[in-house]
Design an enzyme around this catalytic site. Structure first.
Site, short mmCIF file in Angstrom:
data_model
loop_
_atom_site.label_atom_id
_atom_site.label_comp_id
_atom_site.label_asym_id
_atom_site.label_seq_id
_atom_site.Cartn_x
_atom_site.Cartn_y
_atom_site.Cartn_z
CD GLU A 1 -2.53 1.37 2.66
OE1 GLU A 1 -2.82 0.31 3.27
OE2 GLU A 1 -2.85 2.50 3.06
NE ARG B 1 -0.95 8.82 4.81
CZ ARG B 1 -0.78 8.02 5.85
NH1 ARG B 1 0.21 8.23 6.68
NH2 ARG B 1 -1.58 7.01 6.03
CE LYS C 1 -6.63 2.16 6.93
NZ LYS C 1 -5.39 2.63 6.29
C1 3PG Z 1 -1.66 4.75 8.02
O1 3PG Z 1 -2.55 5.00 7.23
O2 3PG Z 1 -0.81 5.57 8.42
C2 3PG Z 1 -1.62 3.37 8.50
O3 3PG Z 1 -2.70 3.14 9.30
C3 3PG Z 1 -0.32 2.99 9.12
O4 3PG Z 1 -0.35 3.15 10.47
P1 3PG Z 1 0.99 2.83 11.30
O5 3PG Z 1 2.01 3.83 10.85
O6 3PG Z 1 0.57 3.02 12.74
O7 3PG Z 1 1.38 1.42 10.98
#
Ligand code: 3PG
Length: 212
Positions: free
Chosen positions: A47, A51, A134
């Site tokens: 994924e 961002r 999710k």
């Molecule tokens: C996100 O979208 O940032 C994910 O949920 C990842 O979360 P994490 O950095 O706590 O694994």
């Protein structure tokens, strides 16, 4: 692709490995090495969060890596979904769900893994046709205990919990009947990506692979 079909597709992807690495990559020149290490370590479903300005280029580069299934994360709008699909994403992940986003993914045939955390959000997603969700933000929303509670009244829905998931707490989630896999950024920390330390990332992927 209907939401029902989208969820069948995302469920099949979630079944490929116990962990989906959540990737925030600022430099597209790192994409190929990073994806190659993760796939080699046994985590083929990736994924890439939308961002960073480089995210679409990262998806483009990773989509060429053999054996990988690259999706876009942080997909918030129909436009995000279209840009991700055009860059080669084979699925999309969203922290939540809107009807506009669901419609857009149906129109452009992009399987969506939408986020939900409360019973009402899950029921709303079910009304739209989704059965693979999710659970975000997993730890902040009560963790495995909360998710376990949803399995009682809503057993027909499965989840990929994400947000605060680690190598240490992942087994608690993976032991639940309504969890197919977990998502997490711990597999590929910024420092290792910046240093192109693919060996460290591959080792972390191998450790994660053995979680199930
Ligand atoms: C996100 O979208 O940032 C994910 O949920 C990842 O979360 P994490 O950095 O706590 O694994």
């Amino acid at each position: 692709m209907t939401p029902e079909q989208q969820s069948r597709n995302t469920r099949a992807l979630c079944e490929l490995a116990p962990v989906i690495p959540v990737l925030v990559v600022g430099d597209a020149t790192r994409a190929e090495g990073l994806a190659t290490a993760l796939v080699a370590g046994g985590l083929p479903v990736l994924e890439v969060t939308l961002r960073t300005p480089a995210a679409l280029d990262v998806i483009r580069a990773m989509a060429k890596v053999p054996g990988g299934h690259v999706g876009a994360g942080t997909v918030l709008t129909p436009d995000d979904a279209k840009r991700a699909r055009d860059a080669g994403a084979s699925f999309a992940v969203s922290p939540g769900l809107t009807e506009r986003l669901a419609r857009a993914c149906e129109e452009i045939d992009l399987p969506l893994l939408p986020g939900a955390v409360t019973a009402s959000e899950v029921m709303r997603a079910m009304e739209l046709g989704y059965s693979m969700l999710k659970f975000f933000p997993a730890e902040a929303a009560g963790g495995a205990k909360s998710l376990k509670s949803l399995a009682g009244p809503l057993p027909q829905v499965s989840f990929c919990p994400t947000g605060g998931v680690t190598l240490q707490n992942a087994p608690d989630y993976l032991a639940l009947p309504n969890v197919v896999c977990v998502g997490g950024s711990w597999i590929a920390p910024d420092a290792d990506v910046a240093a192109s330390d693919w060996a460290a990332i591959e080792t972390r992927a191998r450790d994660a692979r053995t979680l199930r």
